[in-house]
Design a protein around this motif. Structure first.
Motif, mmCIF file in Angstrom:
data_model
loop_
_atom_site.group_PDB
_atom_site.id
_atom_site.type_symbol
_atom_site.label_atom_id
_atom_site.label_comp_id
_atom_site.label_asym_id
_atom_site.label_seq_id
_atom_site.Cartn_x
_atom_site.Cartn_y
_atom_site.Cartn_z
ATOM 1 N N SER A 200 -49.352 67.758 7.943
ATOM 2 C CA SER A 200 -49.644 66.376 7.545
ATOM 3 C C SER A 200 -49.548 65.398 8.711
ATOM 4 C CB SER A 200 -48.695 65.932 6.429
ATOM 5 O OG SER A 200 -48.899 66.670 5.254
ATOM 6 N N ALA A 201 -48.576 65.599 9.590
ATOM 7 C CA ALA A 201 -48.371 64.665 10.697
ATOM 8 C C ALA A 201 -49.535 64.662 11.677
ATOM 9 C CB ALA A 201 -47.073 65.005 11.435
ATOM 10 N N PHE A 202 -50.388 65.682 11.612
ATOM 11 C CA PHE A 202 -51.510 65.744 12.534
ATOM 12 C C PHE A 202 -52.745 65.057 11.973
ATOM 13 C CE2 PHE A 202 -49.010 69.725 13.366
ATOM 14 C CZ PHE A 202 -48.281 69.150 14.401
ATOM 15 N N ARG A 203 -52.568 64.303 10.901
ATOM 16 C CA ARG A 203 -53.652 63.490 10.347
ATOM 17 C C ARG A 203 -53.641 62.066 10.886
ATOM 18 N NH1 ARG A 203 -52.484 64.458 3.992
ATOM 19 N NH2 ARG A 203 -52.662 66.740 3.873
ATOM 20 N N VAL A 204 -52.559 61.656 11.587
ATOM 21 C CA VAL A 204 -52.420 60.233 11.904
ATOM 22 C C VAL A 204 -53.444 59.765 12.931
ATOM 23 C CG1 VAL A 204 -49.980 60.175 11.265
ATOM 24 C CG2 VAL A 204 -50.608 60.643 13.636
ATOM 25 N N GLY A 205 -53.870 60.652 13.837
ATOM 26 C CA GLY A 205 -54.893 60.262 14.808
ATOM 27 C C GLY A 205 -56.217 59.975 14.132
ATOM 28 N N VAL A 206 -56.634 60.874 13.233
ATOM 29 C CA VAL A 206 -57.865 60.660 12.465
ATOM 30 C C VAL A 206 -57.734 59.396 11.610
ATOM 31 C CG1 VAL A 206 -59.219 61.570 10.534
ATOM 32 C CG2 VAL A 206 -58.621 63.057 12.449
ATOM 33 N N ALA A 207 -56.567 59.190 11.009
ATOM 34 C CA ALA A 207 -56.357 58.008 10.175
ATOM 35 C C ALA A 207 -56.473 56.728 10.994
ATOM 36 C CB ALA A 207 -54.984 58.077 9.504
ATOM 37 N N ALA A 208 -55.941 56.738 12.222
ATOM 38 C CA ALA A 208 -56.014 55.544 13.068
ATOM 39 C C ALA A 208 -57.458 55.205 13.418
ATOM 40 C CB ALA A 208 -55.189 55.755 14.341
ATOM 41 N N VAL A 209 -58.235 56.209 13.794
ATOM 42 C CA VAL A 209 -59.648 55.973 14.106
ATOM 43 C C VAL A 209 -60.380 55.455 12.871
ATOM 44 C CG1 VAL A 209 -61.828 57.087 14.753
ATOM 45 C CG2 VAL A 209 -59.731 57.642 15.999
ATOM 46 N N SER A 210 -60.084 56.038 11.708
ATOM 47 C CA SER A 210 -60.726 55.609 10.464
ATOM 48 C C SER A 210 -60.392 54.151 10.148
ATOM 49 C CB SER A 210 -60.282 56.500 9.303
ATOM 50 O OG SER A 210 -60.627 57.845 9.537
ATOM 51 N N HIS A 211 -59.128 53.777 10.317
ATOM 52 C CA HIS A 211 -58.733 52.396 10.044
ATOM 53 C C HIS A 211 -59.416 51.422 10.998
ATOM 54 C CE1 HIS A 211 -55.595 53.974 7.387
ATOM 55 N NE2 HIS A 211 -55.325 52.736 7.047
ATOM 56 N N LEU A 212 -59.452 51.742 12.275
ATOM 57 C CA LEU A 212 -60.025 50.816 13.254
ATOM 58 C C LEU A 212 -61.538 50.686 13.095
ATOM 59 C CD1 LEU A 212 -57.934 51.639 16.451
ATOM 60 C CD2 LEU A 212 -57.651 49.750 14.854
ATOM 61 N N HIS A 213 -62.175 51.730 12.609
ATOM 62 C CA HIS A 213 -63.616 51.666 12.340
ATOM 63 C C HIS A 213 -63.913 51.171 10.920
ATOM 64 C CE1 HIS A 213 -65.773 53.265 15.846
ATOM 65 N NE2 HIS A 213 -64.758 54.104 16.028
#
Length: 265
Positions: A200-213
């Protein structure tokens, strides 16, 4: 049984092949580096420099030769590093808007620093390392991860709630997996979903890109994709580490499958 194991090995090989590093690809006669390859090369140099800075900042000036595994070595790039790069490129081309300069590198560093923190803790839990000072080094990398994401003002409370939830899920699932693996036969196929929770902790990078876009609506299917990649990747790792795990008394799902197999299967 044999067909199931062959399929598992094939999936593991596919996962490794799909994460071939840019350097490996060029050596195999691949065409000129793409923009994504160039970003991977930039990330590789960036993460090496950041790790050196973290270790140099720790009191006592740690000798990195005594802390194996903390240096960043060339290896197949994990999907949780490649996915943010691919998504950033695809969404930028679709909308014509790119992330602020340096934002992607901060996201990748924040994700990788979190990985190092959890990797150190996991090694101590598995007793593959026994120097408890590494707990303090793990804390340093957790702080680095938090600093990296805090440098991105576009990440709101929803992201930070997700960050905390993902880290909590990883820690709790890792403890549950560790407990199950202490006895043969307890980690069954029904428990394979725990591997996804550990990741689960390896989702935060994808989540950050998704939020910023502003693509938060895509997080649901991206999370499901990452869950499947995590399970496949862990099965491949368990196949590779099978002998060491059995010697250490760790009964992974792969180990249990083999122990339950009839002679000749």
């Amino acid at each position: 049984m044999r067909r199931g194991l062959v399929l598992t090995v094939a999936l593991g090989a596919l996962a490794v092949a799909s994460t071939q590093s840019p350097a490996d690809a060029r050596g195999a006669g691949a065409p000129q580096a793409t923009t994504a390859d160039a970003r991977l090369q930039a990330w590789d140099a960036h993460v090496r420099r950041r790790i050196r800075l973290v270790l140099a900042s720790i009191p006592g000036q740690l000798d990195r030769r005594r802390w194996p595994g903390l240096s960043h070595r060339r290896r197949p790039t994990p999907d949780w590093i490649r996915l943010p790069i691919w998504l950033d490129r695809a969404w930028a081309e679709e909308r014509g808007e790119r992330l602020p300069r340096g934002a992607l590198l901060e996201i990748l560093w924040g994700q990788y620093a979190l990985f190092l923190c959890l990797r150190i803790q996991d090694d101590l839990l598995d007793q593959t390392r026994d120097d408890l000072r590494l707990l303090l080094v793990a804390d340093q990398f957790l702080l680095e991860s938090l600093r990296a994401f805090h440098r991105l003002p576009g990440l709101d409370g929803a992201f930070w709630e997700l960050y905390q939830r993902c880290v909590r899920d990883t820690v709790n699932a890792a403890l549950e997996v560790g407990s199950l693996e202490q006895e043969p036969g307890r980690f069954t196929q029904r428990r394979l979903g725990l591997y996804a929770r550990v990741g689960s902790a390896f989702r935060v990078g994808v989540a950050a890109v998704s939020h910023l876009h502003r693509r938060g609506r895509d997080l649901s299917w991206l999370s499901r994709l990452q869950d499947r990649l995590t399970v496949f990747g862990q099965i491949a790792d368990d196949l590779e580490d099978l002998t060491a795990d059995v010697k250490a008394g760790r009964y992974t799902w792969v180990g249990n499958v083999l122990l339950a197999a009839a002679p000749g299967e």
